[in-house]
Design an enzyme around this catalytic site. Sequence first.
Site, PDB file in Angstrom:
ATOM      1  N   LYS A 188      -1.428  -3.144 -12.621  1.00 39.16           N
ATOM      2  CA  LYS A 188      -1.059  -2.278 -11.280  1.00 39.16           C
ATOM      3  C   LYS A 188       0.336  -2.719 -10.770  1.00 39.16           C
ATOM      4  O   LYS A 188       0.961  -1.563 -10.310  1.00 39.16           O
ATOM      5  CB  LYS A 188      -2.280  -2.493 -10.398  1.00 39.16           C
ATOM      6  CG  LYS A 188      -2.157  -1.927  -8.939  1.00 39.16           C
ATOM      7  CD  LYS A 188      -3.175  -2.371  -8.114  1.00 39.16           C
ATOM      8  CE  LYS A 188      -3.248  -3.645  -7.018  1.00 39.16           C
ATOM      9  NZ  LYS A 188      -2.385  -3.652  -6.042  1.00 39.16           N
ATOM     10  N   ASN A 189       0.509  -3.734 -10.398  1.00 35.59           N
ATOM     11  CA  ASN A 189       1.753  -3.965  -9.426  1.00 35.59           C
ATOM     12  C   ASN A 189       2.805  -3.689 -10.406  1.00 35.59           C
ATOM     13  O   ASN A 189       4.256  -3.868  -9.817  1.00 35.59           O
ATOM     14  CB  ASN A 189       1.452  -5.554  -9.046  1.00 35.59           C
ATOM     15  CG  ASN A 189       0.515  -5.546  -7.919  1.00 35.59           C
ATOM     16  OD1 ASN A 189       0.100  -4.525  -7.439  1.00 35.59           O
ATOM     17  ND2 ASN A 189      -0.132  -6.815  -7.943  1.00 35.59           N
ATOM     18  N   ASP A 211      -3.907 -13.588  -5.862  1.00 39.68           N
ATOM     19  CA  ASP A 211      -4.707 -12.491  -5.915  1.00 39.68           C
ATOM     20  C   ASP A 211      -5.910 -12.734  -6.937  1.00 39.68           C
ATOM     21  O   ASP A 211      -6.788 -12.081  -7.291  1.00 39.68           O
ATOM     22  CB  ASP A 211      -3.871 -11.318  -6.809  1.00 39.68           C
ATOM     23  CG  ASP A 211      -3.049 -10.802  -5.807  1.00 39.68           C
ATOM     24  OD1 ASP A 211      -3.022 -10.600  -4.813  1.00 39.68           O
ATOM     25  OD2 ASP A 211      -1.805 -10.073  -6.282  1.00 39.68           O
ATOM     26  N   ARG A 217       1.364  -8.324   6.798  1.00 40.23           N
ATOM     27  CA  ARG A 217       2.435  -8.640   5.691  1.00 40.23           C
ATOM     28  C   ARG A 217       3.717  -7.676   6.093  1.00 40.23           C
ATOM     29  O   ARG A 217       3.928  -6.670   5.840  1.00 40.23           O
ATOM     30  CB  ARG A 217       1.548  -7.442   4.627  1.00 40.23           C
ATOM     31  CG  ARG A 217       0.592  -8.110   4.133  1.00 40.23           C
ATOM     32  CD  ARG A 217      -0.389  -7.378   3.056  1.00 40.23           C
ATOM     33  NE  ARG A 217       0.230  -7.291   1.705  1.00 40.23           N
ATOM     34  CZ  ARG A 217      -0.133  -6.661   0.788  1.00 40.23           C
ATOM     35  NH1 ARG A 217      -1.291  -5.851   1.020  1.00 40.23           N
ATOM     36  NH2 ARG A 217       0.220  -6.711  -0.398  1.00 40.23           N
ATOM     37  N   ARG A 248      -9.011   0.889  -6.129  1.00 42.68           N
ATOM     38  CA  ARG A 248      -7.460   0.972  -6.022  1.00 42.68           C
ATOM     39  C   ARG A 248      -6.932   0.272  -7.140  1.00 42.68           C
ATOM     40  O   ARG A 248      -5.553   0.486  -7.691  1.00 42.68           O
ATOM     41  CB  ARG A 248      -6.997   0.146  -4.915  1.00 42.68           C
ATOM     42  CG  ARG A 248      -7.035   0.928  -3.678  1.00 42.68           C
ATOM     43  CD  ARG A 248      -6.575   0.141  -2.778  1.00 42.68           C
ATOM     44  NE  ARG A 248      -6.618   0.925  -1.386  1.00 42.68           N
ATOM     45  CZ  ARG A 248      -6.108   0.369  -0.117  1.00 42.68           C
ATOM     46  NH1 ARG A 248      -6.101  -0.849   0.256  1.00 42.68           N
ATOM     47  NH2 ARG A 248      -6.349   1.326   0.839  1.00 42.68           N
ATOM     48  N   CYS A 254      -4.081  -2.840   1.176  1.00 48.00           N
ATOM     49  CA  CYS A 254      -4.864  -3.990   1.680  1.00 48.00           C
ATOM     50  C   CYS A 254      -4.627  -4.701   2.985  1.00 48.00           C
ATOM     51  O   CYS A 254      -3.327  -5.430   2.927  1.00 48.00           O
ATOM     52  CB  CYS A 254      -5.270  -4.865   0.462  1.00 48.00           C
ATOM     53  SG  CYS A 254      -6.354  -4.002  -0.676  1.00 48.00           S
TER      54      CYS A 254
HETATM   55  N1  EPU Z   1       6.523 -11.968   3.364  1.00 44.51           N
HETATM   56  C1  EPU Z   1       7.592 -12.114   4.537  1.00 44.51           C
HETATM   57  N2  EPU Z   1       8.373 -11.063   4.855  1.00 44.51           N
HETATM   58  C2  EPU Z   1       8.664 -10.014   3.783  1.00 44.51           C
HETATM   59  C3  EPU Z   1       7.877 -10.002   2.435  1.00 44.51           C
HETATM   60  C4  EPU Z   1       6.635 -10.979   2.464  1.00 44.51           C
HETATM   61  O1  EPU Z   1       7.327 -13.192   5.225  1.00 44.51           O
HETATM   62  O2  EPU Z   1       9.361  -9.280   4.324  1.00 44.51           O
HETATM   63  C5  EPU Z   1       5.659 -12.977   2.959  1.00 44.51           C
HETATM   64  C6  EPU Z   1       4.212 -12.550   3.052  1.00 44.51           C
HETATM   65  O3  EPU Z   1       3.699 -12.640   4.340  1.00 44.51           O
HETATM   66  C7  EPU Z   1       3.494 -13.519   2.097  1.00 44.51           C
HETATM   67  C8  EPU Z   1       4.744 -13.665   1.337  1.00 44.51           C
HETATM   68  O4  EPU Z   1       5.858 -13.609   1.822  1.00 44.51           O
HETATM   69  O5  EPU Z   1       3.134 -14.627   2.870  1.00 44.51           O
HETATM   70  C9  EPU Z   1       4.530 -13.198  -0.246  1.00 44.51           C
HETATM   71  O6  EPU Z   1       4.552 -11.689   0.033  1.00 44.51           O
HETATM   72  P1  EPU Z   1       5.026 -10.657  -1.008  1.00 44.51           P
HETATM   73  O7  EPU Z   1       6.175 -10.018  -0.699  1.00 44.51           O
HETATM   74  O8  EPU Z   1       5.408 -11.341  -2.389  1.00 44.51           O
HETATM   75  O9  EPU Z   1       3.838  -9.702  -1.432  1.00 44.51           O
HETATM   76  P2  EPU Z   1       3.828  -8.290  -1.448  1.00 44.51           P
HETATM   77  O10 EPU Z   1       5.069  -7.734  -2.307  1.00 44.51           O
HETATM   78  O11 EPU Z   1       3.425  -7.160  -0.270  1.00 44.51           O
HETATM   79  C10 EPU Z   1       2.667  -8.333  -3.848  1.00 44.51           C
HETATM   80  C11 EPU Z   1       1.567  -7.980  -4.609  1.00 44.51           C
HETATM   81  C12 EPU Z   1       0.165  -8.357  -3.963  1.00 44.51           C
HETATM   82  C13 EPU Z   1       0.224 -10.028  -4.190  1.00 44.51           C
HETATM   83  C14 EPU Z   1       1.376 -10.516  -3.544  1.00 44.51           C
HETATM   84  C15 EPU Z   1       1.635 -11.907  -3.691  1.00 44.51           C
HETATM   85  C16 EPU Z   1       2.104  -5.614  -5.209  1.00 44.51           C
HETATM   86  C17 EPU Z   1       2.175  -4.139  -4.918  1.00 44.51           C
HETATM   87  N3  EPU Z   1       1.452  -6.196  -4.258  1.00 44.51           N
HETATM   88  O12 EPU Z   1       2.524  -8.026  -2.381  1.00 44.51           O
HETATM   89  O13 EPU Z   1      -1.154  -7.739  -4.739  1.00 44.51           O
HETATM   90  O14 EPU Z   1      -0.649 -10.336  -3.334  1.00 44.51           O
HETATM   91  O15 EPU Z   1       2.553  -9.752  -4.092  1.00 44.51           O
HETATM   92  O16 EPU Z   1       1.554 -12.189  -4.942  1.00 44.51           O
HETATM   93  O17 EPU Z   1       2.865  -6.207  -5.997  1.00 44.51           O
HETATM   94  C18 EPU Z   1      -3.095  -7.128  -5.097  1.00 44.51           C
HETATM   95  O18 EPU Z   1      -2.715  -6.811  -6.122  1.00 44.51           O
HETATM   96  O19 EPU Z   1      -4.393  -7.165  -4.528  1.00 44.51           O
HETATM   97  C19 EPU Z   1      -2.116  -7.431  -3.882  1.00 44.51           C
HETATM   98  C20 EPU Z   1      -2.260  -7.664  -2.752  1.00 44.51           C
END
Ligand code: EPU
Length: 422
Positions: free
Chosen positions: A22-23, A307, A122, A400, A117
């Site tokens: 998915k990601n 995750d 976030r 999803r 989610c």
């Molecule tokens: N963070 C910040 N600022 C930012 C971005 C992130 O402070 O601008 C923090 C977040 O709050 C968190 C950490 O950095 O504490 C990591 O967040 P990340 O940006 O890596 O998460 P994401 O890209 O929003 C993706 C996956 C999530 C998964 C996270 C962590 C996708 C579409 N989503 O989210 O997947 O939990 O990485 O591995 O790739 C899921 O598949 O169920 C899911 C939620």
Amino acid sequence: MAKYEICGGTPLSGTVTISGAKNAAVAILPAALLVSGKCRIENVPDISDVRVLLDILSGMGAEIAWEPGNVVLIDCTGVTCTRPDPELVRQMRASYYLMGALLGRFGRAHVALPGGCNFASRPIDQHIKGFLALGAEVEETDDYVDLEPGPEGLKGGRVSLDVVSVGATVNIMLAAVLLPGQTVIENAAKEPHIVDLANFLNTMGASVSGAGTDTVKIRGVQSLRGGSYAIIPDQIEAGTYLAAATATGGNVLVRNVIPKHLECITTKLREMGVRIINYDDAVRVQSTGRLRCTTVKTRPYPGFPTDMQAQICVCMSLAAGISRLTESVYETRFFGYCAELESMGADILISGKTATVTGREKLHGATVHAHDLRAGAALVIAGLAAEGVTTVEDVHYIERGYENIIDKLTSLGAKIRRIEEP
Ligand code: EPU
């Protein structure tokens, strides 16, 4: 609203085939905006997040067709729109990749803030930091992000992320691929889907190196051309089936996986007492009796994935002894499911970032709510392992990210059915 009714207590047994990640899919499909010509993308999971994303791209003028066998043909050559439909954008998280992709293709974008989610706050400040480093001017309101070229125009730049962020790493890669000069992302995320996106972009003619390490370098190219690419298998879907087999005391062959991507998960399951056998593109998990307690701390890849936090928590709830589960990526993620698991008989004490899980011999069926994708998957696992009937409500969250979950579990002997409510 749909729900799942599960009659638990049957150990899972048989073979399950894992879908595309998915990601990775939600990063690679927007990346097609950067390509002149047709992309043939294989192993695309047919899940609602992908459907929404394709609806957004099609509304912007992309030509999209599904072919049998999870193949998507996508041609974004004719897209001129830089303002994707905000209603659709708000239905999912990864729609924020449209910011990077549109900035890279058109030098501007007007994208609503994403939904998806909501298990934690976030923020996207690191994405914005990256766009600014590439010379963009950014206006952010409570509803949308507006990006356009700053006074000196857009060009490659250097950005050091303050936190390791998958989303920011992907967005900066997308924005930088077609810009003049070199972009360097330091403290980049190393998840398998970052490498997959880089491989997709390079297949289409980009010059991205270092993906999978903490420094990603992108040398801008003038254009990308169409081509074929197959998405990697889903690490978290595979981990979810491994956890389901573990929690139910089963014996399951999980096929179409990259065992290396699963090591962070299988190491912990092995510690809990199951037998793990790795093959070239499959992993078998076999119960050997009562599970043992363990200690897990979630971390960015190659650490134990956040995750998989909820799914391993279900296994801990059934293990002999006291396990400790520490969340270091999203502190508030426990709240999406621990109370639901407690209503099934689990014993979980949360203190700050750590949950102390006292294992029980059995869980019992209950009516529980999925609050997000992975929390929902964990409740399904708990229902499969529990005595009696469990009803999991709000399963649209689960759908999803899990393709054909009912058929896949049924083929493993689970007694689970989907009920559509008016
Ligand atoms: N963070 C910040 N600022 C930012 C971005 C992130 O402070 O601008 C923090 C977040 O709050 C968190 C950490 O950095 O504490 C990591 O967040 P990340 O940006 O890596 O998460 P994401 O890209 O929003 C993706 C996956 C999530 C998964 C996270 C962590 C996708 C579409 N989503 O989210 O997947 O939990 O990485 O591995 O790739 C899921 O598949 O169920 C899911 C939620």
